[in-house]
Scaffold this active site. Sequence first.
Site, PDB file in Angstrom:
ATOM      1  CG  HIS B  59       0.820  41.275 -30.198  1.00  0.00           C
ATOM      2  ND1 HIS B  59       0.594  42.301 -31.084  1.00  0.00           N
ATOM      3  CD2 HIS B  59       2.126  40.942 -30.329  1.00  0.00           C
ATOM      4  CE1 HIS B  59       1.720  42.565 -31.749  1.00  0.00           C
ATOM      5  NE2 HIS B  59       2.667  41.753 -31.304  1.00  0.00           N
ATOM      6  CG  ASN B  91      -0.982  43.916 -33.818  1.00  0.00           C
ATOM      7  OD1 ASN B  91      -1.032  44.054 -32.600  1.00  0.00           O
ATOM      8  ND2 ASN B  91      -0.479  42.840 -34.388  1.00  0.00           N
ATOM      9  CG  ASP B 151       4.841  44.715 -33.507  1.00  0.00           C
ATOM     10  OD1 ASP B 151       5.963  44.489 -33.957  1.00  0.00           O
ATOM     11  OD2 ASP B 151       4.115  43.834 -33.003  1.00  0.00           O
ATOM     12  CG  HIS B 231      10.286  41.776 -33.088  1.00  0.00           C
ATOM     13  ND1 HIS B 231      10.684  42.345 -34.260  1.00  0.00           N
ATOM     14  CD2 HIS B 231       8.933  41.935 -33.030  1.00  0.00           C
ATOM     15  CE1 HIS B 231       9.627  42.824 -34.898  1.00  0.00           C
ATOM     16  NE2 HIS B 231       8.559  42.587 -34.165  1.00  0.00           N
ATOM     17  CG  ASN B 277       7.372  38.577 -39.105  1.00  0.00           C
ATOM     18  OD1 ASN B 277       8.504  38.416 -39.537  1.00  0.00           O
ATOM     19  ND2 ASN B 277       6.595  39.557 -39.507  1.00  0.00           N
ATOM     20  CG  ASP B 304       6.359  39.672 -30.843  1.00  0.00           C
ATOM     21  OD1 ASP B 304       5.197  40.125 -30.845  1.00  0.00           O
ATOM     22  OD2 ASP B 304       6.982  39.393 -31.890  1.00  0.00           O
ATOM     23  CG  HIS B 308      -1.793  33.581 -33.598  1.00  0.00           C
ATOM     24  ND1 HIS B 308      -2.407  34.600 -34.287  1.00  0.00           N
ATOM     25  CD2 HIS B 308      -0.478  33.907 -33.554  1.00  0.00           C
ATOM     26  CE1 HIS B 308      -1.509  35.494 -34.656  1.00  0.00           C
ATOM     27  NE2 HIS B 308      -0.332  35.104 -34.224  1.00  0.00           N
TER      28      HIS B 308
END
Lengths: 320, 429
Positions: B59, B91, B151, B231, B277, B304, B308
Amino acid sequence: MKHLLSAGDLDRDEALLVLETAEKLRELADRPIKKLPTLRGRTIVNLFFEDSTRTRISFEAAAKRLSADVINFSAKGSSVEKGESLKDTALTLEAMGADAVVVRHQSSGAPHRLAHSGWIQSCVVNAGDGSHEHPTQALLDAFTMRRHLGALDGRRVAIVGDVLHSRVARSNVLLLSTLGAEVTLVAPPTLLPVGVERWTCATSYDLDAVLPKTDVVMMLRVQRERMNAAFFPSAREYSRRYGLDAARMAALPEHALVMHPGPMNRGMEISADVADSTRSVIVEQVTNGVAIRMAVLYLLLAGAGSAVDDTVPEQRRGRA
Amino acid sequence: MTEKFVLKGVRPLGGEPTDVILRDGVIAEMGAGLSGRGAQVVDAEGFILLPGLVDLHTHLREPGREDAETVETGTLAAALGGFTAVFAMPNTDPAADTAGVVEQVYRLGQEAGRCDVQPIGAVTVGRAGRQLAELGAMADSAARVRVFSDDGDCVSDAALMRRALEYVKAFDGLIAQHAQEPRLTEGAQMNEGALSATLGLAGWPAVAEEAIIARDVLLAAHVGSRVHICHVSTAGSVEILRWAKAKGYPVTAEVTPHHLLLTEELVASYDPIYKVNPPLRSAEDVAALRDALADGTIDVVATDHAPHPVEDKECEWSAAAMGMVGLETALAVVQQSMVDTGLLDWAGVADRMSTRPARIGRLAGHGCGLDVGAPANVTVYDPAASWDVDPAQLASRSRNTPYAGRTLPGRVVATFLRGHATVLDGKPQ
């Protein structure tokens, strides 16, 4: 003991110390002037992110009877509603010099986070977090049982209802098993958590089979909304299978107590005649809650030792 | 291109030491005692040479959440982790569901120049799970998208999933499924089991993952299209994958480094740094995932990497964002969980972290053998080193690593992208 986050934090001796301290403090309730100077000059913050008037006023009364300064911080209408984080709220309380923070939060583990994040130095008392724990409720429940039944070793306690979402059930299972009681959780299978078989208690789906062998039956609040999430088909069916009415109460042994942590759904998990019956100690639970919370605040803030003997009641100094 | 390096005494895939010359973007020469006149010498005595790592699941957060990560910072983190290519999940905000957005991400990767960025396209418009996005337009765009995923959300509608699988056959596409039955995981906070019951956190049951995987391997077989499972986190999922592969179904799967090392007991701290997650699972699940990666039932390791900002983790558990950064720690965690345990050798690591992810994602120029003439996308790794993970030292814009304070093995010494050093002596170039 620096914090009270989980009923599981208390070993048997510590739990008994709280209960015995509360026993002494309970006597205060019968005096005309109900105040001790023990925590004069200490600041206790009631930090309530979730509405709970009952628990808040119980803690407030406990703190005031120990002469602490009480600040009520309700998340409703406060900076929290404007997006302030738990951390910033904590830093604010720390800056104001809170000695103890009594926290109620809708998120499981929030008191744990407050206590261990390094944001604040003060004691943290869990006044109910999500569906995790409510240790002072379990303490006041045990206290109430002991006043009627004596020591709890070998006593059989049935906790009935929405165990899955209940912080009261979790704290009671931990504390009551520490105190030697045998707990049976009674609920429809949908309202028991996966993994409950690893808890220190028995489980049953059949209330009628459990009641005759029970010294205490504790009814948990069941929210009607749960039926919308298919936990049970209807309020009526729930009430028929798991509600405590007069007929079921008659199946209890003569000495058995009926308890409820409140607020009750009369007609749902408990019928009005049962709630108001002589076996019900529900109102007494509220009175005992103040004594337990006094004991917890006292032991956290003033340290171990006797709560009453080494303090001078206010009235002897001619004050109120 | 005049850039030229000679790697002295390096061990390709952990084998016998040799010298390797990188020149003109390719592996130019291999053999003992190469002088490499005029070349910059990299003393790689005892170090391992791997094909540049390829991450099928990153990401990068751009566009939209540049406060968490950008293509620039994310690819820097990737290079420092030994990666030469990353697949960027769609995303973002806006979601990468059109040719325009995937081309933007692709171009940002080219400009950053630290590692190749291959955008993944969203399966459905706005990742909302209702209507297919213009998959063909993304495939035909400059970004040449071949992998599609919603995803973060599961393509839970079985009919929509079937159509997506069928549709991408036209351009050899792949649907990468985030396997999470949404109704079984409403409000889910952690693995469902004895610990979630005790902690009072809503459970994320293994069956919510396994039911979707079972459905989707059957769908993929039915329509004859490739499905990739993101995942994988449970022992039950491994069993379903093993069964599907034994039947010859066209399924591939990935596991994250954190699911190979960490278990749900960490959640008892209520520290959201461990909130991810799918959630951290049990020790039995971890053991099954390791075995599955070792025997090839799980094809690849994918990070993954989910950055954040601090405020999204420095809060109460239920309010926190899900995800962990992982690009800079992936190889170290794989060494600790798979190599140091004897489950995988370095050739196996190269296969699971470079060859297979490049092949699954149809990414040319990556995951090639360490042979003369192959693109010089390579990583030099010192497995004997060790380091203490300090979040403040990470190149990622975010700090949400679950390994803070842990000592991890190994060190990425150098990373080369088409013969150009993106990392030398552990430092970005």
